[in-house]
Structures are given as C-alpha cells and as structure tokens.
Scaffold this motif. Structure first.
Motif, PDB file in Angstrom:
ATOM      1  N   ALA A 183       5.020  13.098  49.989  1.00  0.00           N
ATOM      2  CA  ALA A 183       5.012  13.911  51.212  1.00  0.00           C
ATOM      3  C   ALA A 183       4.133  15.149  51.039  1.00  0.00           C
ATOM      4  O   ALA A 183       3.407  15.541  51.964  1.00  0.00           O
ATOM      5  CB  ALA A 183       6.437  14.320  51.572  1.00  0.00           C
ATOM      6  N   ARG A 184       4.170  15.743  49.870  1.00  0.00           N
ATOM      7  CA  ARG A 184       3.343  16.927  49.625  1.00  0.00           C
ATOM      8  C   ARG A 184       1.858  16.558  49.645  1.00  0.00           C
ATOM      9  O   ARG A 184       1.028  17.299  50.200  1.00  0.00           O
ATOM     10  CB  ARG A 184       3.712  17.563  48.283  1.00  0.00           C
ATOM     11  CG  ARG A 184       3.004  18.891  48.045  1.00  0.00           C
ATOM     12  CD  ARG A 184       3.428  19.509  46.721  1.00  0.00           C
ATOM     13  NE  ARG A 184       2.690  20.739  46.457  1.00  0.00           N
ATOM     14  CZ  ARG A 184       2.654  21.378  45.284  1.00  0.00           C
ATOM     15  NH1 ARG A 184       3.341  20.884  44.259  1.00  0.00           N
ATOM     16  NH2 ARG A 184       1.962  22.479  45.127  1.00  0.00           N
ATOM     17  N   VAL A 212       7.900   5.345  48.321  1.00  0.00           N
ATOM     18  CA  VAL A 212       7.251   5.611  49.596  1.00  0.00           C
ATOM     19  C   VAL A 212       8.180   5.311  50.758  1.00  0.00           C
ATOM     20  O   VAL A 212       8.152   6.002  51.786  1.00  0.00           O
ATOM     21  CB  VAL A 212       5.930   4.821  49.712  1.00  0.00           C
ATOM     22  CG1 VAL A 212       6.158   3.337  49.836  1.00  0.00           C
ATOM     23  CG2 VAL A 212       5.091   5.327  50.869  1.00  0.00           C
ATOM     24  N   ALA A 213       9.054   4.315  50.612  1.00  0.00           N
ATOM     25  CA  ALA A 213       9.974   3.973  51.699  1.00  0.00           C
ATOM     26  C   ALA A 213      10.964   5.098  51.975  1.00  0.00           C
ATOM     27  O   ALA A 213      11.391   5.288  53.121  1.00  0.00           O
ATOM     28  CB  ALA A 213      10.729   2.694  51.361  1.00  0.00           C
ATOM     29  N   LEU A 214      11.323   5.842  50.936  1.00  0.00           N
ATOM     30  CA  LEU A 214      12.308   6.917  51.068  1.00  0.00           C
ATOM     31  C   LEU A 214      11.684   8.306  51.011  1.00  0.00           C
ATOM     32  O   LEU A 214      12.403   9.306  51.018  1.00  0.00           O
ATOM     33  CB  LEU A 214      13.375   6.780  49.976  1.00  0.00           C
ATOM     34  CG  LEU A 214      14.153   5.461  49.978  1.00  0.00           C
ATOM     35  CD1 LEU A 214      15.093   5.396  48.790  1.00  0.00           C
ATOM     36  CD2 LEU A 214      14.921   5.278  51.284  1.00  0.00           C
ATOM     37  N   ALA A 215      10.385   8.396  50.951  1.00  0.00           N
ATOM     38  CA  ALA A 215       9.727   9.707  50.936  1.00  0.00           C
ATOM     39  C   ALA A 215      10.000  10.445  52.244  1.00  0.00           C
ATOM     40  O   ALA A 215      10.121   9.828  53.302  1.00  0.00           O
ATOM     41  CB  ALA A 215       8.225   9.543  50.742  1.00  0.00           C
ATOM     42  N   ARG A 222       4.400   7.741  57.561  1.00  0.00           N
ATOM     43  CA  ARG A 222       4.827   6.663  56.675  1.00  0.00           C
ATOM     44  C   ARG A 222       4.070   5.372  56.998  1.00  0.00           C
ATOM     45  O   ARG A 222       3.654   4.631  56.101  1.00  0.00           O
ATOM     46  CB  ARG A 222       6.331   6.425  56.783  1.00  0.00           C
ATOM     47  CG  ARG A 222       6.878   5.530  55.665  1.00  0.00           C
ATOM     48  CD  ARG A 222       8.362   5.213  55.840  1.00  0.00           C
ATOM     49  NE  ARG A 222       9.116   6.353  56.264  1.00  0.00           N
ATOM     50  CZ  ARG A 222       9.543   7.327  55.480  1.00  0.00           C
ATOM     51  NH1 ARG A 222       9.260   7.281  54.185  1.00  0.00           N
ATOM     52  NH2 ARG A 222      10.234   8.346  55.961  1.00  0.00           N
ATOM     53  N   ALA A 223       3.867   5.096  58.272  1.00  0.00           N
ATOM     54  CA  ALA A 223       3.145   3.890  58.669  1.00  0.00           C
ATOM     55  C   ALA A 223       1.707   3.926  58.144  1.00  0.00           C
ATOM     56  O   ALA A 223       1.160   2.891  57.722  1.00  0.00           O
ATOM     57  CB  ALA A 223       3.166   3.742  60.184  1.00  0.00           C
ATOM     58  N   LEU A 224       1.086   5.090  58.175  1.00  0.00           N
ATOM     59  CA  LEU A 224      -0.270   5.215  57.632  1.00  0.00           C
ATOM     60  C   LEU A 224      -0.289   4.954  56.133  1.00  0.00           C
ATOM     61  O   LEU A 224      -1.121   4.176  55.634  1.00  0.00           O
ATOM     62  CB  LEU A 224      -0.826   6.613  57.912  1.00  0.00           C
ATOM     63  CG  LEU A 224      -1.203   6.949  59.351  1.00  0.00           C
ATOM     64  CD1 LEU A 224      -1.602   8.415  59.460  1.00  0.00           C
ATOM     65  CD2 LEU A 224      -2.340   6.058  59.842  1.00  0.00           C
ATOM     66  N   VAL A 225       0.616   5.590  55.407  1.00  0.00           N
ATOM     67  CA  VAL A 225       0.626   5.488  53.956  1.00  0.00           C
ATOM     68  C   VAL A 225       0.991   4.077  53.510  1.00  0.00           C
ATOM     69  O   VAL A 225       0.378   3.518  52.587  1.00  0.00           O
ATOM     70  CB  VAL A 225       1.608   6.526  53.353  1.00  0.00           C
ATOM     71  CG1 VAL A 225       1.733   6.327  51.844  1.00  0.00           C
ATOM     72  CG2 VAL A 225       1.155   7.944  53.675  1.00  0.00           C
ATOM     73  N   GLN A 226       1.961   3.454  54.169  1.00  0.00           N
ATOM     74  CA  GLN A 226       2.452   2.145  53.750  1.00  0.00           C
ATOM     75  C   GLN A 226       1.496   1.002  54.070  1.00  0.00           C
ATOM     76  O   GLN A 226       1.680  -0.094  53.531  1.00  0.00           O
ATOM     77  CB  GLN A 226       3.811   1.848  54.387  1.00  0.00           C
ATOM     78  CG  GLN A 226       4.952   2.631  53.788  1.00  0.00           C
ATOM     79  CD  GLN A 226       6.298   2.239  54.344  1.00  0.00           C
ATOM     80  OE1 GLN A 226       7.340   2.545  53.760  1.00  0.00           O
ATOM     81  NE2 GLN A 226       6.310   1.566  55.476  1.00  0.00           N
TER      82      GLN A 226
END
Length: 239
Positions: A183-184, A212-215, A222-226
C-alpha cells in the motif's frame, strides 16, 4: 482478472522447493483464483537457457492461457529469443553476474518486449539505479523491477526512482514484502506502477498472494496491482 507476474517452475540446487511442477502450480492457482502466471523455468535461469525455455514453453502449451512465458536470456550463452507466444524476457543479472545496463543485453532491448529482471538494492549487478539507466536508454521497453529491490531498506528509494520513468514498474514479490509496504508503494509511485508477483515456486504462492489480497488498498487500486497493470503492459495479449 488476477495475474501473477513472477513465477517459476523446476528445481534449484541450494533452495528447498517442495513442488516445482506445472501440475502443482496449477493446483495452487486454482485454489486461490489466480487466472494466469508468468513463468521462467529455473533451468533457464541457471545453467541451460535454451533447454529451460523449452520446458517453460511446454508447460504453457500443456495449460493454455494459464502460463505466460518469460523467456530467459543469458548474456554469456547468447541464446535465441522469440517475439511469438511470450509475455516477454526474464533477466537475472545477479545469477549471470552481468550488470543490467551492460551492452551484452542489447539484443533483449531491441526486441521491445516487456522485461522482468531481478532487482536487488546495493547489488553491483541489479541495483534499482541500473534500471533507471536502462529505462532512459530504452523508453519503449516496459521494465519490471523484480522484488522492488528485494531489501526493505531500499523499497522507498526504488519507488522514488520508478516514479519519474513511465516505463518502469515495481514488481512486489519477496519474503520481506508486506501488505502495508504494498500500500505504501502504491502511494509513493502510484498504484498504476505496482505489479503483483509471488516468486512461486521459490516462495509459497499462498503467502505471496495473501500479501496483496489483504493489503490495505482500495478496490480500484487492488484491481490494478493484482492484474490490471500487467494486462496493460502486455497489451491485453495473455496467450
């Protein structure tokens, strides 16, 4: 769609890998809901690039749409590369002891394909500053900074270096990474510059995805990162 940018198959001589098989990896991916994973075979990272790449292609052919191949380039072996049926190229400057900005990698950059490279803060081969040098030379090449530099003391510096170079991305796998750091990093570099990877089968896929699922990210980030960022890098071609 959930896309894992950084995976492997096969054994490694000095690292315990309980199951490096394609079958085992697919089983874990199915349990976790991971749609596709970018793989390089560890034989290719190690002593035999062409044979290891052949094994990676065979796994991808066996499981269509589930494995994308990062073909390994060894600058000492100068093995053949292809533009067809791959996600891009995998480099490991530390294993090959050839700095990322060395001109021996020029055949890779000339392809123009996405590149995932091992990154390690303070390494003479793969410090994030070397990624900046390459990004400036080859602004058309999407370049993923593997492990975000590996060591937590270098994460923030890696994010700052990436921020000013639109073709550079932070790939977040590693045993030292945490959900809070993910997240940071999204805050420091932008969520559109952070890409999920697990480093399975070196590291447990369940832990890598759990981070990443619980970040603490909002749903859009989250959708972008995943998967959203990697899908954009690959141009929507996940074959």
């Amino acid at each position: 769609m959930i896309l894992d940018a950084h995976g492997h198959l096969g054994p490694w001589p000095d690292f315990l890998i309980p199951d490096g098989s394609a079958d085992g990896m697919i089983g874990l991916m199915d349990r976790l809901g991971i749609d596709a994973m970018g793989i390089s075979h560890l034989l290719a990272v190690g002593p035999a690039a062409e044979e290891g790449n052949r094994l990676a292609f065979a796994a991808a052919e066996r499981y269509p749409g589930r494995f994308g191949v990062w073909q390994v380039y060894n600058p000492h072996q100068r093995n053949r590369l292809t533009e067809q049926g791959v996600w891009g190229v995998k480099l490991h400057p530390d294993v090959h002891q050839c700095a990322l900005d060395d001109r021996r990698y020029d055949p890779v950059w000339e392809l123009g394909l996405p590149v995932l490279a091992h990154g390690q803060t303070d390494s003479p081969w793969s410090d994030p500053e070397r990624f900046v040098t390459v990004a400036r030379r080859h602004p058309h090449v999407p370049l993923l900074l593997g492990h975000t530099g590996l060591w937590p003391y270098g994460f923030a510096r890696a994010a700052e270096l990436v921020r000013d170079h639109p073709n550079l991305y932070l790939e977040i796998c590693g045993s030292k990474m945490t959900g809070r750091w993910i997240a940071r990093l999204a805050g420091l570099a932008g969520a559109d510059r952070v890409v999920y990877g697990s480093d399975a089968c070196f590291l447990d896929l369940r832990m890598g995805f759990g981070r990443v699922a619980l970040a603490p990210l909002d749903p859009a980030d989250r959708a972008l990162v995943q998967g959203g960022n990697l899908a954009r890098i690959l141009g929507g071609d996940l074959s």
